[in-house]
Enzyme design. Sequence first.
Site, PDB file in Angstrom:
ATOM      1  N   HIS A 281    -100.118  26.932  30.165  1.00 52.49           N
ATOM      2  CA  HIS A 281    -100.697  25.735  30.433  1.00 52.49           C
ATOM      3  C   HIS A 281    -101.778  25.712  29.155  1.00 52.49           C
ATOM      4  O   HIS A 281    -102.684  26.368  28.962  1.00 52.49           O
ATOM      5  CB  HIS A 281    -101.464  25.534  31.813  1.00 52.49           C
ATOM      6  CG  HIS A 281    -101.958  24.165  31.778  1.00 52.49           C
ATOM      7  ND1 HIS A 281    -100.702  23.274  32.440  1.00 52.49           N
ATOM      8  CD2 HIS A 281    -102.944  23.669  31.751  1.00 52.49           C
ATOM      9  CE1 HIS A 281    -101.332  21.851  32.298  1.00 52.49           C
ATOM     10  NE2 HIS A 281    -102.654  22.293  32.178  1.00 52.49           N
TER      11      HIS A 281
ATOM     12  N   SER B 281    -101.152  17.430  30.899  1.00 56.23           N
ATOM     13  CA  SER B 281    -101.762  17.832  32.258  1.00 56.23           C
ATOM     14  C   SER B 281    -102.386  16.832  33.270  1.00 56.23           C
ATOM     15  O   SER B 281    -101.178  16.017  33.449  1.00 56.23           O
ATOM     16  CB  SER B 281    -102.992  18.653  31.777  1.00 56.23           C
ATOM     17  OG  SER B 281    -103.345  19.660  33.001  1.00 56.23           O
TER      18      SER B 281
ATOM     19  N   ASP C 194     -97.217  28.675  33.855  1.00 55.76           N
ATOM     20  CA  ASP C 194     -98.168  27.408  34.114  1.00 55.76           C
ATOM     21  C   ASP C 194     -97.879  27.248  35.409  1.00 55.76           C
ATOM     22  O   ASP C 194     -96.481  26.703  35.946  1.00 55.76           O
ATOM     23  CB  ASP C 194     -97.777  26.245  33.220  1.00 55.76           C
ATOM     24  CG  ASP C 194     -98.301  24.941  33.365  1.00 55.76           C
ATOM     25  OD1 ASP C 194     -99.295  24.934  34.372  1.00 55.76           O
ATOM     26  OD2 ASP C 194     -97.813  24.059  32.673  1.00 55.76           O
TER      27      ASP C 194
END
Length: 419
Positions: free
Chosen positions: A389, A201, A359
Site C-alpha cells: 500500500h 487510497s 495491502d
Amino acid sequence: MKMKAVVVTVLLAAALSYYIYTPLPDGIQEPFKLMVVDASFRTAINLAALKYWLGLDHYITSFRQTLEGFDSTISALLGSTSPAGVVPGVKVSDITFAGVPVRVYEPPAGGEGHLRRGLMYFHGGGWAFGSGKMGAYNKMTQMISDELNTVVVSVEYRLFPEVHFPEPFLDCLSAAKHFLSPEVLAKYSIDPERVAVSGDSAGGNLAAAVAQEISTDDSVSVKFSVQALIYPALQALDFNTPSYVQNDNMAILPRRVMVQFWLQYLGADISLQPQVIANNHSALQHSPLTPELRSRLDWTSLLAQRFKKSFKPVVVERESQGLLKKVPAFLDVRSAPLLAGAEVLAKCPRAYILTCEYDVLRDDGLMYARRLQDAGVSVSSDYYENGFHGCLSFTSWPLGFDVGKRALRGYINWLQENL
Ligand SMILES: *[C@@H]1O[C@H](CO)[C@@H](O)[C@H](O)[C@H]1NC(C)=O
C-alpha cells in the site's frame, strides 16, 4: 572509558535496529527500505500520541506536521528548492474551484484550437492528512501533465478532524462539477470527451464515489470518460476479507490503522475499533444490511480462488448495539462505492484499478473490478504481486522502490492509451 563508549554504541545500534525491524512477507523486495519507511510512519504516530497525551495538539495535526517535515527534508535532500516547479514548462496555479482549493497543472500551450486532456486527482492519506502539494503527488501530477499533455487538477478537499463524511466527498464533487462545466473545459482547452477522475487510497474512494454520482446525475452534461483508481478503499462493512486478514500487521497500513481512518471519516467513535475489526457492526440479526447489499461485497463469490486461498468469511450472528443504525454512513454508497447497485455501476466510466498483494485494501479493488465488469463496464486491472500500500508514492531516491516505479509507469501508460 573507551569500552563504555563501545558498549553504549552497540546498545544504541541494537535499540535502533530493534525499533526499525518489522517482519515482512518474503514477497517484499527491498525490505530494509520498507522498514525505514514504516519506522518513520510509526515515529510520526508515536510523536503525535505523545503530544496529544501532553495536551499539545490534536494527534492528526501533529502527525501532519511530522509528515510535512519528512516531506520537506526529502525535498531538501533532492535539492528541489522550488517544489512547485519540478517540471519546467508546466504552469502551476493555486486557485479555487467552486470554493474548493485546487492546484492546476497546465502543460505548455499547444497550437491554437488544439484540445488537451483533463484529469482530476484526489490524493490519499486516510481522509485525514496528505496534500496534492506534497513531494510525491506534486511530482506525479506534473509528470502526467507534461508527458500526457493533460490539464491536471489536484483537489485539496477538507480533512478530518476539521470535517468528516460527507464533507470531503462533497468538496470533491463540487470541484468535479466545476471542472466538467463546459465553460471551464473551454477555458483550459480540454476535450470534453477525454476527462479522467483518479485518486489513490482514500482519494481512490473519493474518485470512485464522485464518478458514480456524476454518472447518474442528469443535470451534469459532460461526464468523466475514465476513472483510474489506485489501491482504493471501497467498503467498511467487512474488515475480514482475505487481504485484511493476511495484511493485518503489514507495514505502512496495518488493519487497525485503516479501521481507525474509516471510523474517523464516518464520524464514528474510535473506541468502536475492536468491534468493527470483529465485523460486529455487520452482524446478521436485525441488520439493515440486507442479503442483497451483502452480496455486493461478498468476497467468497467475487474473488478468484488464488486470492481467497483458504480464508473463511467472518459473519457474526448477532450484536446488541445496533451499530449500523448508530452510524448510518457505513451503508452510504457515497462512502462505500462497492455498495452501489448494478444499475449504477453500469453507468460508470471505463475503469483502471490498481491493486497490491501486500495491502489490506487489495480485495476492495478486486471486488469492485469484478462488479464493474459484471455490470458491463470495461475494466483494466493491474495487480502487483510484490506491491504494498502506498508504493506509488515511493519512486525516487532515497526511498524509491522498483515496484513503485513500475506501478507508476503502468498507471501513466494506461492513461496515455485510454484517456
Ligand atoms: C461483538 O458483539 C458481541 C455481542 O454483542 C459481544 O459479546 C462481543 O464482545 C463483541 N466483540 C467485540 C470484539 O467487541
